[in-house]
Design a protein around this motif. Structure first.
Motif, PDB file in Angstrom:
ATOM      1  N   LEU A 109      -6.659   0.356  -9.425  1.00 13.13           N
ATOM      2  CA  LEU A 109      -7.379  -0.788  -8.871  1.00 13.13           C
ATOM      3  C   LEU A 109      -6.524  -1.507  -7.833  1.00 13.13           C
ATOM      4  O   LEU A 109      -7.017  -1.899  -6.769  1.00 13.13           O
ATOM      5  N   ALA A 110      -5.237  -1.679  -8.138  1.00 11.59           N
ATOM      6  CA  ALA A 110      -4.336  -2.333  -7.189  1.00 11.59           C
ATOM      7  C   ALA A 110      -4.167  -1.489  -5.932  1.00 11.59           C
ATOM      8  O   ALA A 110      -4.140  -2.020  -4.810  1.00 11.59           O
ATOM      9  N   ALA A 111      -4.064  -0.172  -6.093  1.00 13.66           N
ATOM     10  CA  ALA A 111      -3.931   0.714  -4.941  1.00 13.66           C
ATOM     11  C   ALA A 111      -5.174   0.650  -4.061  1.00 13.66           C
ATOM     12  O   ALA A 111      -5.079   0.674  -2.821  1.00 13.66           O
ATOM     13  N   TRP A 112      -6.354   0.587  -4.700  1.00 17.39           N
ATOM     14  CA  TRP A 112      -7.585   0.467  -3.935  1.00 17.39           C
ATOM     15  C   TRP A 112      -7.575  -0.805  -3.087  1.00 17.39           C
ATOM     16  O   TRP A 112      -7.885  -0.779  -1.894  1.00 17.39           O
ATOM     17  N   LEU A 113      -7.205  -1.916  -3.698  1.00 19.32           N
ATOM     18  CA  LEU A 113      -7.173  -3.183  -2.971  1.00 19.32           C
ATOM     19  C   LEU A 113      -6.216  -3.122  -1.784  1.00 19.32           C
ATOM     20  O   LEU A 113      -6.575  -3.493  -0.662  1.00 19.32           O
ATOM     21  N   ALA A 114      -5.005  -2.679  -2.041  1.00 17.86           N
ATOM     22  CA  ALA A 114      -4.000  -2.631  -0.980  1.00 17.86           C
ATOM     23  C   ALA A 114      -4.426  -1.681   0.138  1.00 17.86           C
ATOM     24  O   ALA A 114      -4.270  -1.988   1.323  1.00 17.86           O
ATOM     25  N   GLY A 115      -4.966  -0.537  -0.255  1.00 17.86           N
ATOM     26  CA  GLY A 115      -5.379   0.439   0.746  1.00 17.86           C
ATOM     27  C   GLY A 115      -6.577  -0.007   1.552  1.00 17.86           C
ATOM     28  O   GLY A 115      -6.591   0.082   2.787  1.00 17.86           O
TER      29      GLY A 115
ATOM     30  N   HIS B 196       0.856  -1.184   0.000  1.00 15.92           N
ATOM     31  CA  HIS B 196       0.000   0.000   0.000  1.00 15.92           C
ATOM     32  C   HIS B 196       0.896   1.241   0.000  1.00 15.92           C
ATOM     33  O   HIS B 196       2.064   1.191   0.390  1.00 15.92           O
ATOM     34  N   ARG B 197       0.343   2.351  -0.481  1.00 18.70           N
ATOM     35  CA  ARG B 197       1.014   3.647  -0.453  1.00 18.70           C
ATOM     36  C   ARG B 197       0.070   4.660   0.165  1.00 18.70           C
ATOM     37  O   ARG B 197      -1.102   4.396   0.339  1.00 18.70           O
ATOM     38  N   ARG B 198       0.573   5.816   0.507  1.00 16.96           N
ATOM     39  CA  ARG B 198      -0.251   6.808   1.192  1.00 16.96           C
ATOM     40  C   ARG B 198      -0.049   8.188   0.572  1.00 16.96           C
ATOM     41  O   ARG B 198       1.084   8.607   0.306  1.00 16.96           O
ATOM     42  N   SER B 199      -1.163   8.900   0.366  1.00 19.18           N
ATOM     43  CA  SER B 199      -1.085  10.274  -0.130  1.00 19.18           C
ATOM     44  C   SER B 199      -0.497  11.183   0.949  1.00 19.18           C
ATOM     45  O   SER B 199      -0.797  11.017   2.135  1.00 19.18           O
ATOM     46  N   PRO B 200       0.307  12.159   0.562  1.00 12.45           N
ATOM     47  CA  PRO B 200       0.831  13.114   1.546  1.00 12.45           C
ATOM     48  C   PRO B 200      -0.193  14.154   1.979  1.00 12.45           C
ATOM     49  O   PRO B 200       0.116  14.997   2.825  1.00 12.45           O
ATOM     50  N   HIS B 201      -1.401  14.100   1.400  1.00 11.62           N
ATOM     51  CA  HIS B 201      -2.400  15.135   1.670  1.00 11.62           C
ATOM     52  C   HIS B 201      -3.477  14.688   2.661  1.00 11.62           C
ATOM     53  O   HIS B 201      -4.541  15.306   2.741  1.00 11.62           O
ATOM     54  N   GLN B 202      -3.229  13.636   3.433  1.00 10.66           N
ATOM     55  CA  GLN B 202      -4.263  13.093   4.312  1.00 10.66           C
ATOM     56  C   GLN B 202      -4.736  14.105   5.355  1.00 10.66           C
ATOM     57  O   GLN B 202      -5.944  14.252   5.579  1.00 10.66           O
ATOM     58  N   ALA B 203      -3.818  14.797   6.001  1.00 12.51           N
ATOM     59  CA  ALA B 203      -4.202  15.743   7.054  1.00 12.51           C
ATOM     60  C   ALA B 203      -5.085  16.851   6.496  1.00 12.51           C
ATOM     61  O   ALA B 203      -6.093  17.236   7.117  1.00 12.51           O
ATOM     62  N   ARG B 204      -4.739  17.351   5.327  1.00 13.45           N
ATOM     63  CA  ARG B 204      -5.549  18.404   4.707  1.00 13.45           C
ATOM     64  C   ARG B 204      -6.933  17.869   4.333  1.00 13.45           C
ATOM     65  O   ARG B 204      -7.944  18.551   4.526  1.00 13.45           O
ATOM     66  N   ALA B 205      -6.975  16.629   3.827  1.00 13.02           N
ATOM     67  CA  ALA B 205      -8.267  16.032   3.470  1.00 13.02           C
ATOM     68  C   ALA B 205      -9.129  15.833   4.708  1.00 13.02           C
ATOM     69  O   ALA B 205     -10.349  16.046   4.669  1.00 13.02           O
ATOM     70  N   ALA B 206      -8.519  15.429   5.818  1.00 20.34           N
ATOM     71  CA  ALA B 206      -9.276  15.235   7.061  1.00 20.34           C
ATOM     72  C   ALA B 206      -9.865  16.557   7.547  1.00 20.34           C
ATOM     73  O   ALA B 206     -11.026  16.605   7.993  1.00 20.34           O
ATOM     74  N   ALA B 207      -9.084  17.632   7.463  1.00 27.20           N
ATOM     75  CA  ALA B 207      -9.583  18.946   7.881  1.00 27.20           C
ATOM     76  C   ALA B 207     -10.726  19.398   6.974  1.00 27.20           C
ATOM     77  O   ALA B 207     -11.745  19.930   7.446  1.00 27.20           O
ATOM     78  N   HIS B 208     -10.550  19.195   5.676  1.00 27.02           N
ATOM     79  CA  HIS B 208     -11.621  19.529   4.729  1.00 27.02           C
ATOM     80  C   HIS B 208     -12.882  18.736   5.041  1.00 27.02           C
ATOM     81  O   HIS B 208     -13.993  19.279   5.010  1.00 27.02           O
ATOM     82  N   HIS B 209     -12.722  17.458   5.347  1.00 28.13           N
ATOM     83  CA  HIS B 209     -13.881  16.599   5.596  1.00 28.13           C
ATOM     84  C   HIS B 209     -14.629  17.032   6.846  1.00 28.13           C
ATOM     85  O   HIS B 209     -15.870  16.963   6.880  1.00 28.13           O
ATOM     86  N   ARG B 210     -13.924  17.494   7.854  1.00 23.79           N
ATOM     87  CA  ARG B 210     -14.615  17.991   9.064  1.00 23.79           C
ATOM     88  C   ARG B 210     -15.508  19.171   8.716  1.00 23.79           C
ATOM     89  O   ARG B 210     -16.631  19.289   9.241  1.00 23.79           O
ATOM     90  N   LEU B 211     -15.031  20.053   7.850  1.00 24.80           N
ATOM     91  CA  LEU B 211     -15.854  21.187   7.428  1.00 24.80           C
ATOM     92  C   LEU B 211     -17.051  20.710   6.618  1.00 24.80           C
ATOM     93  O   LEU B 211     -18.161  21.260   6.748  1.00 24.80           O
ATOM     94  N   TRP B 212     -16.852  19.706   5.777  1.00 24.19           N
ATOM     95  CA  TRP B 212     -17.962  19.156   4.982  1.00 24.19           C
ATOM     96  C   TRP B 212     -19.020  18.538   5.892  1.00 24.19           C
ATOM     97  O   TRP B 212     -20.225  18.732   5.676  1.00 24.19           O
ATOM     98  N   LEU B 213     -18.593  17.837   6.908  1.00 23.70           N
ATOM     99  CA  LEU B 213     -19.540  17.257   7.867  1.00 23.70           C
ATOM    100  C   LEU B 213     -20.307  18.348   8.604  1.00 23.70           C
ATOM    101  O   LEU B 213     -21.500  18.195   8.890  1.00 23.70           O
ATOM    102  N   ASP B 214     -19.633  19.460   8.907  1.00 18.16           N
ATOM    103  CA  ASP B 214     -20.323  20.585   9.562  1.00 18.16           C
ATOM    104  C   ASP B 214     -21.400  21.159   8.644  1.00 18.16           C
ATOM    105  O   ASP B 214     -22.495  21.504   9.101  1.00 18.16           O
ATOM    106  N   ARG B 215     -21.084  21.253   7.358  1.00 19.02           N
ATOM    107  CA  ARG B 215     -22.066  21.791   6.407  1.00 19.02           C
ATOM    108  C   ARG B 215     -23.236  20.841   6.213  1.00 19.02           C
ATOM    109  O   ARG B 215     -24.339  21.276   5.866  1.00 19.02           O
ATOM    110  N   HIS B 216     -23.013  19.566   6.408  1.00 22.22           N
ATOM    111  CA  HIS B 216     -24.060  18.557   6.229  1.00 22.22           C
ATOM    112  C   HIS B 216     -24.292  17.841   7.564  1.00 22.22           C
ATOM    113  O   HIS B 216     -24.296  16.617   7.649  1.00 22.22           O
TER     114      HIS B 216
END
Length: 316
Positions: free
Chosen positions: A296-302, A13-33
């Motif tokens: 597809l392989a990245a999805w499986l591994a992740g 598996h590999r990991r995006s370097p943008h996870q922390a930013r995505a998590a912060a964005h998602h918290r705002l999205w949850l607040d809006r919804h």
């Protein structure tokens, strides 16, 4: 129960370097919804690690794209979980909800939408923006397939009728929503697989295997949660009936089938270069097809790594 981490993947598996930013964005999205987010306990939701799943399933996504992927995954979980309540045993009501959601991908007006419809409309608007018409048509069909599968699943709960294996696979491929997740490989990367490659038997098999493997491992993970509440679309339960065996033995059988699928996936990947040559794809077309196959392989591994660690499938 058997441990899904016993599945052996031939790629890491590999990991995006943008996870922390995505998590912060998602918290705002949850607040809006927030009315959609209220479907889950806030502290429990945090342990699902939705941004983690996005980051290791779509490791090549840019920061903005990973935020969209995280919102999409959050929508899936929150939407799906509302049917774990009494609502999920009323097929007609489930159909009404899902029919209205399906109209959104076909251009329904924005007025009078429920909280779940507002959240999905936001996801669809951002997802479809700038994508080619052929991709949008395919994505709309896959979303319709996903939504339209839920009433049958509700009927299974209501009547507690354990399906046969073939019926299980047909419905599971709809409710798992994997095709919509695979559409996102192209969307997040802003490319489109040439249709000759996309529908070639090898890539179609890769796509089907990448969809089925997580469903089987998830059935083992979620069995302790689903069995008590009467969910019947679970392969562990079906194998138990087929073999008159324990849940532990059935889980081992299901994981064995998943491992065979993984081995088949790895073997098919080795055929891709020959496929590209036989189809006479140019350099750009080969690149797009390979990015999709790698996705597809990245999805499986992740996914398999996330599923082994998330709190979503733990008994409280």
């Amino acid at each position: 129960m058997s441990d899904c981490t016993s599945l052996e993947l031939p790629f890491p598996h590999r990991r995006s370097p943008h996870q922390a930013r995505a998590a912060a964005h998602h918290r705002l999205w949850l607040d809006r919804h927030s009315r959609l987010a209220a479907c889950a306990d806030e502290s429990a939701y945090a342990h699902w690690e939705v941004a983690d799943l996005a980051a290791i399933s779509y490791p090549e996504a840019g920061a903005e794209e990973l935020g969209l992927a995280t919102d999409l995954l959050g929508f899936y979980f929150l939407f799906d979980d509302q049917f774990d309540t009494e609502l999920g045993q009323h097929p007609a009501e489930v159909a009404r909800i899902c029919d209205r959601l399906t109209t959104i991908v076909h251009g329904a007006p924005a007025s009078g939408r429920s909280p779940v419809e507002q959240a999905f409309a936001d996801i669809w608007r951002r997802t479809a923006a700038g994508m080619p018409a052929r991709w949008r048509a395919r994505a709309a069909y896959n979303w319709e397939w996903y939504f339209a599968s839920h009433p049958a699943e509700a009927a299974g709960r209501a009547f507690a009728e354990l399906p046969d294996r073939e019926s299980y696979m047909v419905l599971r491929r709809g409710t798992a929503a994997m095709e919509t997740l695979f559409d996102m490989i192209e969307r997040l990367g802003r490319f489109e697989v040439p249709q000759s490659a996309f529908h070639h038997p090898v890539l179609r098999q890769l796509r089907q295997l990448a969809a089925d493997i997580p469903s089987l491992s998830n059935d083992v993970r979620s069995y302790p949660l689903e069995a008590p509440r009467g969910d019947v679309y679970n392969l562990v339960m079906i194998v138990q009936q087929e073999r008159s065996c324990s849940a532990e033995e059935a889980s081992a059988v299901v994981l064995g089938e998943a491992q065979l699928m993984i081995d088949r996936f790895a073997a098919l990947r080795l055929q891709l270069a020959t496929v590209y040559h036989q189809l006479e794809l140019d350099h750009e077309q080969r690149g797009a097809a390979q990015r999709y196959a790698d996705g597809l392989a990245a999805w499986l591994a992740g996914y398999l790594r996330w599923e082994a660690r998330t709190g979503r499938y733990r008994l409280s």
